[in-house]
Motif scaffolding. Structure first.
Motif, short mmCIF file in Angstrom:
data_model
loop_
_atom_site.label_atom_id
_atom_site.label_comp_id
_atom_site.label_asym_id
_atom_site.label_seq_id
_atom_site.Cartn_x
_atom_site.Cartn_y
_atom_site.Cartn_z
N PRO A 14 0.83 -1.21 0.00
CA PRO A 14 0.00 0.00 0.00
C PRO A 14 0.86 1.26 0.00
O PRO A 14 1.68 1.46 0.89
N GLY A 15 0.69 2.08 -1.03
CA GLY A 15 1.43 3.33 -1.11
C GLY A 15 2.69 3.27 -1.94
O GLY A 15 3.37 4.29 -2.09
N GLY A 16 3.02 2.10 -2.52
CA GLY A 16 4.25 2.07 -3.32
C GLY A 16 4.66 0.68 -3.74
O GLY A 16 3.90 -0.28 -3.65
N SER A 17 5.89 0.60 -4.21
CA SER A 17 6.46 -0.66 -4.69
C SER A 17 7.97 -0.56 -4.61
O SER A 17 8.53 0.50 -4.31
N ILE A 18 8.64 -1.65 -4.93
CA ILE A 18 10.10 -1.64 -4.93
C ILE A 18 10.63 -0.64 -5.96
O ILE A 18 11.69 -0.05 -5.78
N GLY A 19 9.88 -0.41 -7.04
CA GLY A 19 10.29 0.58 -8.03
C GLY A 19 10.28 1.99 -7.48
O GLY A 19 11.21 2.77 -7.72
N ASP A 20 9.22 2.34 -6.74
CA ASP A 20 9.17 3.67 -6.10
C ASP A 20 10.31 3.83 -5.09
O ASP A 20 10.97 4.87 -5.04
N LEU A 21 10.53 2.79 -4.29
CA LEU A 21 11.60 2.85 -3.29
C LEU A 21 12.96 3.06 -3.93
O LEU A 21 13.80 3.79 -3.41
N ALA A 22 13.20 2.38 -5.06
CA ALA A 22 14.51 2.44 -5.69
C ALA A 22 14.86 3.86 -6.12
O ALA A 22 16.02 4.26 -6.09
N VAL A 23 13.86 4.62 -6.54
CA VAL A 23 14.09 6.01 -6.91
C VAL A 23 14.13 6.90 -5.68
O VAL A 23 15.09 7.63 -5.43
N ASN A 24 13.07 6.85 -4.89
CA ASN A 24 12.94 7.78 -3.77
C ASN A 24 14.02 7.58 -2.72
O ASN A 24 14.50 8.55 -2.12
N SER A 74 1.82 -5.05 7.48
CA SER A 74 0.42 -5.44 7.34
C SER A 74 0.21 -6.38 6.15
O SER A 74 -0.55 -7.34 6.26
N VAL A 75 0.88 -6.11 5.03
CA VAL A 75 0.69 -6.98 3.86
C VAL A 75 1.56 -8.22 3.95
O VAL A 75 1.18 -9.29 3.47
N ARG A 76 2.73 -8.11 4.55
CA ARG A 76 3.61 -9.27 4.64
C ARG A 76 3.05 -10.34 5.56
O ARG A 76 3.13 -11.53 5.29
N GLU A 77 2.47 -9.91 6.66
CA GLU A 77 1.98 -10.85 7.65
C GLU A 77 0.47 -11.05 7.58
O GLU A 77 -0.09 -11.79 8.39
N GLY A 78 -0.20 -10.34 6.64
CA GLY A 78 -1.64 -10.50 6.52
C GLY A 78 -2.40 -9.93 7.69
O GLY A 78 -3.47 -10.44 8.06
N VAL A 111 -8.01 -0.09 9.49
CA VAL A 111 -7.87 0.95 8.48
C VAL A 111 -6.60 0.65 7.69
O VAL A 111 -5.62 0.15 8.24
N GLU A 112 -6.66 0.88 6.37
CA GLU A 112 -5.47 0.61 5.56
C GLU A 112 -4.39 1.65 5.83
O GLU A 112 -4.64 2.85 5.80
N ILE A 113 -3.21 1.18 6.12
CA ILE A 113 -2.07 2.05 6.37
C ILE A 113 -1.18 2.04 5.13
O ILE A 113 -0.76 0.99 4.66
N GLU A 114 -0.93 3.21 4.58
CA GLU A 114 -0.12 3.32 3.37
C GLU A 114 1.28 3.81 3.70
O GLU A 114 1.48 4.62 4.60
N SER A 115 2.25 3.32 2.94
CA SER A 115 3.62 3.78 3.07
C SER A 115 3.70 5.27 2.78
O SER A 115 2.92 5.81 1.98
N ASP A 116 4.64 5.96 3.41
CA ASP A 116 4.86 7.38 3.16
C ASP A 116 5.91 7.61 2.07
O ASP A 116 6.43 8.72 1.94
N CYS A 117 6.21 6.58 1.29
CA CYS A 117 7.26 6.64 0.28
C CYS A 117 7.11 7.87 -0.61
O CYS A 117 6.08 8.07 -1.26
N ALA A 118 8.14 8.74 -0.64
CA ALA A 118 8.10 9.98 -1.42
C ALA A 118 9.50 10.51 -1.59
O ALA A 118 10.40 10.22 -0.80
N ALA A 119 9.69 11.32 -2.64
CA ALA A 119 10.97 11.99 -2.88
C ALA A 119 10.98 13.33 -2.17
O ALA A 119 10.05 14.14 -2.34
N LEU A 120 12.01 13.59 -1.37
CA LEU A 120 12.05 14.75 -0.48
C LEU A 120 12.86 15.92 -1.01
O LEU A 120 13.07 16.89 -0.28
N GLY A 121 13.31 15.84 -2.26
CA GLY A 121 14.15 16.91 -2.80
C GLY A 121 13.48 18.28 -2.75
O GLY A 121 14.12 19.28 -2.39
N GLY A 122 12.21 18.36 -3.11
CA GLY A 122 11.51 19.65 -3.11
C GLY A 122 11.37 20.21 -1.71
O GLY A 122 11.48 21.43 -1.51
N LEU A 123 11.10 19.36 -0.73
CA LEU A 123 10.99 19.82 0.66
C LEU A 123 12.32 20.38 1.15
O LEU A 123 12.36 21.44 1.80
#
Length: 346
Positions: free
Chosen positions: A75-85, A192-196, A201-213
């Motif tokens: 929820p909120g991302g993938s290994i592809g998003d992580l690899a960039v961010n 939550s997804v690994r262990e089922g 409430v669905e909890i989403e990863s905060d995965c994001a690129a922080l360069g602009g901040l």
């Protein structure tokens, strides 16, 4: 039980254990005792998220990271998003705006090409959103059973603006400690997804690129002392690393640390401490006291810093030690984790 692994094992180990990849004390010992002596060079001495090097008269930030998260999509991302961010954020913590990335895929024989395509598309979209170009790469395939579908390595470079010098050695007593928003979301989302597990409430990863901040913060003042993105080992590991490197003590107000209710509930249920849970879209900043209000205001004006909160300060007492003032008026030590509560988090 022979196949079990422990993310927080005993310190005396003659073989690599999962805890060596957790971003805590075991990871630090691996770097200090094996890698740094083998590689040498002054650029390794700061142990920051990215190395600051000079090339052709320019100050460059250079970083590399490998991603072995399980599962590949969450929820909120993938290994592809992580690899960039993840790599973009490591560069941002040195004040640099990421410009170019390399990307290496290690694929396990038998993984579906549709899965690889989904990961690649997510990675490309994340790169475009972060304003960075993927300009070179590599692909390797390993036999079935010798991987976990997809592993990714990314390296990145960016320019450090003139007048920016972000490193823990610049921290002094009296600095204000700021966190950019709620902590623990990424780690609990993965769990939550690994262990089922379901937490109502669905909890989403905060995965994001922080360069602009970071750019918004530097526009207020280039005299930020140090930035760190609290990934593996969570906020506790980042605070301890900075306290040790700067030789100052850190005091935080436990109730000031922004922990979302679902994260607090999940951690209470599982016996975890949110301070040690990984984040992928948050930063912690040590800022001169006279600039703290302006920096917090600039952070809150940016979408990724809307929850920016002052959580503590640095002190002359107990150098290298992080303590938390509890809501009951007591004080507890926030120690460096040995390994990690949840391995394979990024």
């Amino acid at each position: 039980m022979a196949a079990w692994t422990c993310p927080a094992p005993l310190r005396d180990q003659s073989r690599i254990v999962m805890g060596h990849g957790g971003g805590g004390a075991l990871s630090a010992e691996l770097v200090e005792q094996i890698f740094a002596p083998a590689f040498g060079g002054p650029a390794l001495s700061d142990t920051t998220d990215a190395a600051a090097v000079e090339l052709g008269g320019a100050r460059l930030a250079f970083s590399t990271d490998s991603f072995v998260v399980r599962p590949l999509f969450f929820p909120g991302g993938s290994i592809g998003d992580l690899a960039v961010n993840g790599t973009v954020n490591d560069l941002a913590m040195s004040g640099a705006r990421a410009s170019y990335l390399s990307c290496g895929f290690i694929l396990e024989e038998g993984v579906e090409t549709d899965v690889v395509a989904r990961v690649a598309n997510a990675l490309g979209a994340a790169a475009r959103a972060a304003g960075v170009q993927v300009v070179t790469g590599d692909t390797k395939v390993v036999e079935t059973g010798h991987g976990d579908g997809v592993y990714i390595n990314t390296s990145g470079i960016g320019l450090i603006p003139d007048g920016v010098d972000l490193r823990p050695q610049r921290v002094v007593p009296g600095d204000v400690v700021i966190v950019s928003g709620p902590i623990g979301l990424h780690g609990v989302a993965i769990m939550s997804v690994r262990e089922g597990l379901e937490f109502g409430v669905e909890i989403e990863s905060d995965c994001a690129a922080l360069g602009g901040l970071v750019e918004a913060m530097l526009e207020v003042t280039p005299d930020l002392h140090v930035l760190r993105d609290p990934t593996r080992g969570g906020l506790a590991a980042s605070l301890n690393e900075i306290a040790t490197a700067s030789g100052t003590g850190v005091v935080i107000q436990e109730r000031a640390v922004p922990v979302p209710d679902p994260v607090a509930s999940a951690c209470a249920l599982l016996g975890l401490d949110p301070m040690y849970v990984a984040n992928e879209g948050k930063l912690v900043a040590f800022v001169p006291r006279e600039r703290a209000d302006a920096v917090v205001a600039a952070m809150r004006a940016h979408p990724l810093g809307a929850g920016a909160t002052v959580i503590g300060e640095t002190v002359e007492a107990h150098p290298g030690l992080v303590v938390a003032r509890t809501g009951l008026g007591g004080t507890r030590v926030v120690d460096m984790p040995i390994g990690e509560q949840l391995p394979r988090i990024c």
